[in-house]
Write a protein that holds these residues in place. Sequence first.
Motif, short mmCIF file in Angstrom:
data_model
loop_
_atom_site.label_atom_id
_atom_site.label_comp_id
_atom_site.label_asym_id
_atom_site.label_seq_id
_atom_site.Cartn_x
_atom_site.Cartn_y
_atom_site.Cartn_z
N GLY A 202 0.90 -1.25 0.07
CA GLY A 202 -0.13 0.09 0.08
C GLY A 202 0.68 1.34 0.00
O GLY A 202 0.37 2.51 0.35
N LYS A 203 2.07 1.08 -0.49
CA LYS A 203 2.96 2.32 -0.64
C LYS A 203 3.04 2.65 -1.91
O LYS A 203 2.97 1.94 -2.98
CB LYS A 203 4.35 1.97 0.04
CG LYS A 203 4.31 1.41 1.35
CD LYS A 203 3.83 2.27 2.50
CE LYS A 203 3.90 1.58 3.75
NZ LYS A 203 3.17 2.63 4.76
N ASN A 204 3.70 3.84 -2.20
CA ASN A 204 4.01 4.33 -3.71
C ASN A 204 5.03 3.44 -4.11
O ASN A 204 6.03 2.89 -3.39
CB ASN A 204 4.90 5.50 -3.52
CG ASN A 204 3.92 6.76 -3.51
OD1 ASN A 204 2.90 6.74 -3.81
ND2 ASN A 204 4.33 7.91 -2.83
N PRO A 205 4.98 3.14 -5.33
CA PRO A 205 5.67 1.95 -6.15
C PRO A 205 7.09 2.72 -6.45
O PRO A 205 8.21 1.91 -6.58
CB PRO A 205 5.01 1.81 -7.55
CG PRO A 205 3.66 2.55 -7.15
CD PRO A 205 3.71 3.39 -6.15
N TRP A 206 7.39 4.06 -6.20
CA TRP A 206 8.58 4.61 -6.41
C TRP A 206 9.15 5.16 -4.98
O TRP A 206 8.39 5.43 -4.07
CB TRP A 206 8.50 5.94 -7.42
CG TRP A 206 7.19 6.66 -7.41
CD1 TRP A 206 6.89 7.72 -6.47
CD2 TRP A 206 5.96 6.20 -8.14
NE1 TRP A 206 5.75 8.01 -6.50
CE2 TRP A 206 5.04 7.20 -7.75
CE3 TRP A 206 5.79 5.46 -9.10
CZ2 TRP A 206 3.79 7.44 -8.20
CZ3 TRP A 206 4.44 5.29 -9.61
CH2 TRP A 206 3.49 6.50 -9.05
N GLU A 211 9.08 8.14 3.75
CA GLU A 211 8.56 6.79 3.87
C GLU A 211 8.65 6.03 5.25
O GLU A 211 9.85 6.48 5.80
CB GLU A 211 8.79 5.88 2.72
CG GLU A 211 8.62 6.48 1.27
CD GLU A 211 8.96 5.48 0.22
OE1 GLU A 211 8.03 4.96 -0.57
OE2 GLU A 211 10.20 4.96 0.14
N ASP A 212 8.05 5.15 5.44
CA ASP A 212 8.21 4.12 6.82
C ASP A 212 9.57 3.76 6.87
O ASP A 212 9.98 3.39 7.83
CB ASP A 212 7.25 3.11 6.90
CG ASP A 212 6.96 2.15 5.90
OD1 ASP A 212 7.61 2.33 4.97
OD2 ASP A 212 6.58 1.21 5.88
N VAL A 213 10.09 3.40 5.62
CA VAL A 213 11.59 2.83 5.68
C VAL A 213 12.42 3.58 5.27
O VAL A 213 13.57 3.35 5.08
CB VAL A 213 11.59 1.72 4.31
CG1 VAL A 213 10.71 0.70 4.92
CG2 VAL A 213 11.44 2.13 2.98
N SER A 214 12.25 5.12 5.11
CA SER A 214 13.22 6.22 4.64
C SER A 214 14.58 6.10 5.37
O SER A 214 15.74 6.61 4.81
CB SER A 214 12.63 7.59 4.58
OG SER A 214 11.64 7.70 3.60
#
Lengths: 272, 238
Positions: A202-206, A211-214
């Motif tokens: 459910g995240k941006n594909p790019w 982001e949660d993983v940034s």
Amino acid sequence: MNFFKIIEQLAEVDSDALGRFDSRRAVFQSLGTFAKRSALATTPVLLGSMFQKAYAGTSVDTPIDILNYALTLELLEADFYRQFVAAGTATGAGVAAIAQIKKHEDAHVALLTNVIKALGGTPKTGVKFKTSAFPAAYADQLVVAQVLEDTGVRAYKGRAAELTATADQNITGIGNVNLLTVALQIHSVEARHASHIRYMRGKNPWVTTGEDVSSNAAYTGAIPESNVTQAGFNLTTQLGTPYSAADVAASFDEPLTPAEVLDMSRAGGLVG
Amino acid sequence: MSDSYFSQPGALHRRTFLRVAGASAATASLVLAGCSTDTPTPTPVNPNLLTLGSADTGLLNYLYLLEQLKTAFYQKVVDAPPADLRTGEKAIFDDLRDHELVHRETLRYILGTDAFDAALSKPLAFDFSSLTLTTRAGVLAGAQQLEDLGVAAYTGALRLLKTITTVSLLAKVVSVEARHAALVRDLRTPGSFAGDDVVISTGALQSVSLAKTPVQVVAEAKAFFLPIVVSTDSLPTA
């Protein structure tokens, strides 16, 4: 930023690091000239381009080395997806998606192994995904999958240009292939995987900022994914019309160097 | 449309002729040449022929043209989104348009005066009449066609470039195009992010994506350029 610290660290992995620059003075002179011309002097981009200059044209690695580096990552990914499938945690459409991605990674391993053999090299074997780093929950497994795929994209990008303008190779069982093209053909499949895993989450594909993983090291580096400068242009301000840093950063995936990829904070820490 | 960016072999020959004719010493031989019977048959001039230049510049122009095409497509979609787009999909098309716009403008600035349209008074228009832009299915089909083609185009073109930094830069773009392609495929047909029609599924090269030459790409995209005919003749092939 401690510039000499970087050089020192570089010297640890490359004893000739300093010799690649004309001299420390020359380094400072070029820094001064750049600094006068632009405010980019303190950004990693300037350093990146300086190192690129210092290392341009050096051919310490053969195509076999580059392919073995790619194979190392593919082996890591293939073993991760082997564990993913074995865990049996995927649900719904995820089952087929993970199976298909595993099939691709297995095939990438086979392809790179064949090409390296055909070129007279010894293909890397036995790279395993550290079992203690494999999470129990499906959602967390997808996070690792995303980080691995995004890392794979960045890693191929970091080395593909080293294969610029190489002659086609006749590979037994495959025929005439261009190694840069093959690397890019695998690279874009990794990007499709990354896009889909992100979509499943459910995240941006790019890769987007914030982001949660940034904060994961996979998205940092000498040229972080948040970079907005390409070909010397700050794309947010120097293209006539202003563009948002978010759009600009998302429009380009950035490379990672082998040292960065194999660092313990990134893929290196997942090998075990 | 400025003549200078479209092939005008006739005009060029004429200019060359006048320059030669201006040199009086050469006049005699020109007169003799005029008497020669093996006058070459003039090649018909297509005023709509678009040439892209040679070597790395030509390849950058080729990719710049494709980025223009994709930007124009997404702009059309976001200007008049189909009524049956699902929640959140308009925002996705906005993002896709923005990314392609940034790619287009980056290439335009890199090319500078070498851009094929640097002297045109208005940008090239594209013909999307082969697509259905009034329905969700239609725009997703168009997006998939353009994105898959874009990925294959970059993948096939980079080996023809000579400049390492250009290869590095374009490699940053192609993976974002692949992310786009996977997304629009997933929106259109869930789970088709790396379908067998774009990722080779059999043989020694299975599980790698398609790579297409400029000739193949332009042939597939030619309907979008009409009435312009894009010539790849000047682009490198090896």
